[in-house]
Design an enzyme around this catalytic site. Structure first.
Site, PDB file in Angstrom:
ATOM      1  N   MET A 139      37.026   3.813 -37.742  1.00 26.08           N
ATOM      2  CA  MET A 139      36.629   3.154 -38.885  1.00 26.08           C
ATOM      3  C   MET A 139      36.331   1.898 -38.852  1.00 26.08           C
ATOM      4  O   MET A 139      36.849   0.959 -38.157  1.00 26.08           O
ATOM      5  CB  MET A 139      37.925   2.912 -39.887  1.00 26.08           C
ATOM      6  CG  MET A 139      38.485   4.418 -40.691  1.00 26.08           C
ATOM      7  SD  MET A 139      39.763   4.093 -41.734  1.00 26.08           S
ATOM      8  CE  MET A 139      41.158   4.005 -40.544  1.00 26.08           C
ATOM      9  N   ALA A 140      34.821   1.655 -38.964  1.00 20.18           N
ATOM     10  CA  ALA A 140      34.124   0.268 -38.744  1.00 20.18           C
ATOM     11  C   ALA A 140      34.635  -0.724 -39.462  1.00 20.18           C
ATOM     12  O   ALA A 140      35.260  -0.780 -40.500  1.00 20.18           O
ATOM     13  CB  ALA A 140      32.659   0.610 -39.348  1.00 20.18           C
ATOM     14  N   CYS A 198      27.995   9.388 -41.273  1.00 22.08           N
ATOM     15  CA  CYS A 198      27.780   8.247 -42.032  1.00 22.08           C
ATOM     16  C   CYS A 198      27.054   8.346 -43.316  1.00 22.08           C
ATOM     17  O   CYS A 198      25.981   8.877 -43.171  1.00 22.08           O
ATOM     18  CB  CYS A 198      27.234   6.985 -41.321  1.00 22.08           C
ATOM     19  SG  CYS A 198      27.124   5.507 -41.884  1.00 22.08           S
ATOM     20  N   GLY A 227      42.115   8.874 -41.506  1.00 21.10           N
ATOM     21  CA  GLY A 227      41.499   7.767 -41.793  1.00 21.10           C
ATOM     22  C   GLY A 227      42.344   6.775 -42.591  1.00 21.10           C
ATOM     23  O   GLY A 227      43.168   5.939 -42.340  1.00 21.10           O
ATOM     24  N   ARG A 228      41.946   6.718 -44.192  1.00 26.83           N
ATOM     25  CA  ARG A 228      42.572   5.752 -44.918  1.00 26.83           C
ATOM     26  C   ARG A 228      43.928   5.762 -45.004  1.00 26.83           C
ATOM     27  O   ARG A 228      44.436   4.628 -45.418  1.00 26.83           O
ATOM     28  CB  ARG A 228      41.761   6.090 -46.299  1.00 26.83           C
ATOM     29  CG  ARG A 228      40.129   5.700 -46.270  1.00 26.83           C
ATOM     30  CD  ARG A 228      39.524   6.525 -47.446  1.00 26.83           C
ATOM     31  NE  ARG A 228      39.713   7.932 -47.482  1.00 26.83           N
ATOM     32  CZ  ARG A 228      39.511   8.751 -48.554  1.00 26.83           C
ATOM     33  NH1 ARG A 228      38.881   8.056 -49.477  1.00 26.83           N
ATOM     34  NH2 ARG A 228      39.550   9.858 -48.162  1.00 26.83           N
ATOM     35  N   GLN A 268      33.287   5.798 -30.026  1.00 26.81           N
ATOM     36  CA  GLN A 268      32.603   6.646 -31.203  1.00 26.81           C
ATOM     37  C   GLN A 268      31.120   5.993 -30.786  1.00 26.81           C
ATOM     38  O   GLN A 268      30.773   4.852 -30.962  1.00 26.81           O
ATOM     39  CB  GLN A 268      32.908   6.528 -32.257  1.00 26.81           C
ATOM     40  CG  GLN A 268      31.941   7.797 -33.181  1.00 26.81           C
ATOM     41  CD  GLN A 268      31.988   7.714 -34.600  1.00 26.81           C
ATOM     42  OE1 GLN A 268      32.184   6.649 -35.431  1.00 26.81           O
ATOM     43  NE2 GLN A 268      32.347   8.639 -35.000  1.00 26.81           N
ATOM     44  N   ASN A 311      39.571  16.807 -41.046  1.00 28.80           N
ATOM     45  CA  ASN A 311      39.662  15.373 -41.820  1.00 28.80           C
ATOM     46  C   ASN A 311      39.475  15.451 -43.120  1.00 28.80           C
ATOM     47  O   ASN A 311      38.532  16.046 -43.664  1.00 28.80           O
ATOM     48  CB  ASN A 311      38.487  14.527 -41.033  1.00 28.80           C
ATOM     49  CG  ASN A 311      38.457  13.110 -41.536  1.00 28.80           C
ATOM     50  OD1 ASN A 311      37.225  12.744 -41.688  1.00 28.80           O
ATOM     51  ND2 ASN A 311      39.528  12.599 -41.467  1.00 28.80           N
ATOM     52  N   GLY A 312      40.361  14.526 -43.870  1.00 30.60           N
ATOM     53  CA  GLY A 312      39.929  14.374 -45.220  1.00 30.60           C
ATOM     54  C   GLY A 312      41.217  14.334 -45.915  1.00 30.60           C
ATOM     55  O   GLY A 312      41.900  15.409 -45.965  1.00 30.60           O
ATOM     56  N   ASP A 313      41.595  13.085 -46.579  1.00 23.87           N
ATOM     57  CA  ASP A 313      42.706  13.013 -47.409  1.00 23.87           C
ATOM     58  C   ASP A 313      44.235  13.837 -46.926  1.00 23.87           C
ATOM     59  O   ASP A 313      44.928  14.149 -47.722  1.00 23.87           O
ATOM     60  CB  ASP A 313      42.463  14.208 -48.779  1.00 23.87           C
ATOM     61  CG  ASP A 313      41.263  13.725 -49.396  1.00 23.87           C
ATOM     62  OD1 ASP A 313      40.525  12.833 -49.087  1.00 23.87           O
ATOM     63  OD2 ASP A 313      40.801  14.571 -50.339  1.00 23.87           O
TER      64      ASP A 313
END
Ligand SMILES: Cc1cc2nc3c(=O)[nH]c(=O)nc-3n(C[C@H](O)[C@H](O)[C@H](O)COP(=O)(O)O)c2cc1C
Length: 390
Positions: free
Chosen positions: A28-29, A112, A239-240, A81, A215-217
């Protein structure tokens, strides 16, 4: 009560690396710098990917980019990455990584969705140009191979529901020699809206022989087990869900080990984690600063964006929140954290809830004629980002 879900029993194999638990901190940038990664690594095992580095900036030896490629002494494997659109520049960047022994694993970013990237054919727009995509991945794999550094790709489902690329791109990446493929179950058009499509992740898992990462949620450790159960993936990418909750990695390790404990830290413990996070960022900025005297301020400034995530759901007044999000020094942080009620229990209503970016779907801007020319493998002009981590 539903029947318990069996956790994945095998470590995640990424080339020569065995990772347990099969958990990946998503790049995560602006977030997954060396300080944040150490904070997460202190909680549990896994592989922790650094912020995105652009290949052009690396090849041009951009000083800010070189400073961003920083790993802890005990960080193993060191996971980097890269973002690129030009096979030759990407190969040159990978050669620098292996010759200078900068990392032990390289992930390539094809996910992205930001307009400034897709408008020029980069990021999530690139797999549509299948020949260019295959050439780029192969260039990276070939450049990394002499050093035995494994390469993975991370991508989205496609540009939009009418232009899906993930199965074809996954197969092409596998043919090019990647050791794993990660799929974020959204299209570029979805950005971060709606829910991630775990069925697509399951479809990719069935299509490939190399490990697939979902990946995701994943907001809670038990979501990771559900994802594994639903998709049979070899690992989960987080991620989040860990924003303001680095202890999620402790929960993930427990979950994959088959242990029931999950952390619900009271506000005092959250405050101690915030202090640790800020301190690690200060250490990082002091170490990387040309002027160490500015390191503390820069570290504290970098910490500000995390404040709201840590305090999400806790009854903390807006004035105190605002002050915390404006700190310049650790002394100021300590003073403000001292005003929190340490006994305040964890706000369980926030469990399982999205955090971080949740924006709406949007038009995907693409270069002129992009969709009509899948087999054109001309390198898109100006799609290389000059700035890393943006
Ligand atoms: C602030 C932020 C920065 C991100 N930067 C990158 C990046 O540099 N490279 C990348 O591949 N994905 C990036 N992503 C996407 C995440 O790696 C991940 O794919 C996405 O957030 C979905 O996973 P999640 O639902 O667990 O958050 C970023 C996401 C966020 C929220």
């Amino acid at each position: 009560m539903t029947a318990p879900i069996l956790p994945a029993q095998r470590p995640l194999t990424l080339g020569r690396h065995e990772v347990w638990p099969p958990v990946v901190l998503a790049p995560m940038a602006g977030i997954t710098n060396v300080g944040f990664r150490r904070l997460c690594r202190e909680q549990g095992g896994g592989i922790y990917v650094c912020e995105m580095i652009t290949t052009v900036a690396l090849v041009e030896r951009n000083p800010k980019t070189l400073r961003m490629i920083a790993f802890g002494d005990d960080e193993q494997p060191r996971s980097l990455q890269l973002y690129g659109t030009d096979p030759e520049i990407t190969a040159a960047a990978v050669r620098i990584v292996v010759e200078k022994n900068l990392a032990d694993h390289i992930d390539l970013n094809f996910g992205c969705p930001v307009p400034k990237v897709t408008r020029r054919g980069g990021g999530s727009a690139l797999p549509w140009r299948r020949r260019l995509f295959a050439r780029l991945v192969k260039a990276a794999v070939d450049a990394a191979a002499p050093a035995g550094v494994p390469v993975t790709v991370k991508m989205r489902k496609g540009i939009d529901d009418d232009h899906l690329t993930y199965v074809e791109a996954g197969l092409a990446a596998q043919d090019a020699g990647v050791v794993a493929v990660a799929l974020h179950g959204r299209t570029a058009a979805q950005r971060y809206s709606g829910t991630a499509d775990w069925d697509a992740i399951a479809t990719l898992k069935q299509a490939l022989d190399v490990p697939v990462l979902g990946n995701g949620d994943v907001w809670e450790a038990d979501d990771a087990l559900r994802m594994v159960d639903h998709t049979r993936v070899d690992g989960v990418v987080i991620g989040r869900g860990c924003l303001g909750r680095p202890w999620l990695f402790a929960d993930l390790e427990a979950a994959f080990d088959g242990r029931p404990e999950r952390r619900l830290p009271a506000l005092g413990e959250v405050a101690a984690t915030m202090r640790r996070h800020a301190e690690l960022l200060v250490d990082q900025f002091v170490a990387g600063a040309r002027n160490p005297a500015r390191g503390e301020r820069d570290g504290c400034t970098d910490f500000r964006k995390h404040v709201a995530w840590y305090l999400k759901g806790f009854p903390v007044g807006s004035e105190l929140r605002r002050s915390l999000a404006m700190i310049d020094s650790l002394a100021q942080l300590d003073d403000l954290l001292g005003k929190l009620d340490p006994a305040e229990p964890f706000p369980v209503a926030t469990l399982g809830q999205p955090r971080g970016r949740t924006n709406s779907p949007g038009k995907v801007y693409l270069p002129e004629g992009w969709l009509a020319s899948r087999d054109d493998d001309t390198v898109p002009e100006g799609a290389e980002l000059a700035d890393s981590g943006g």
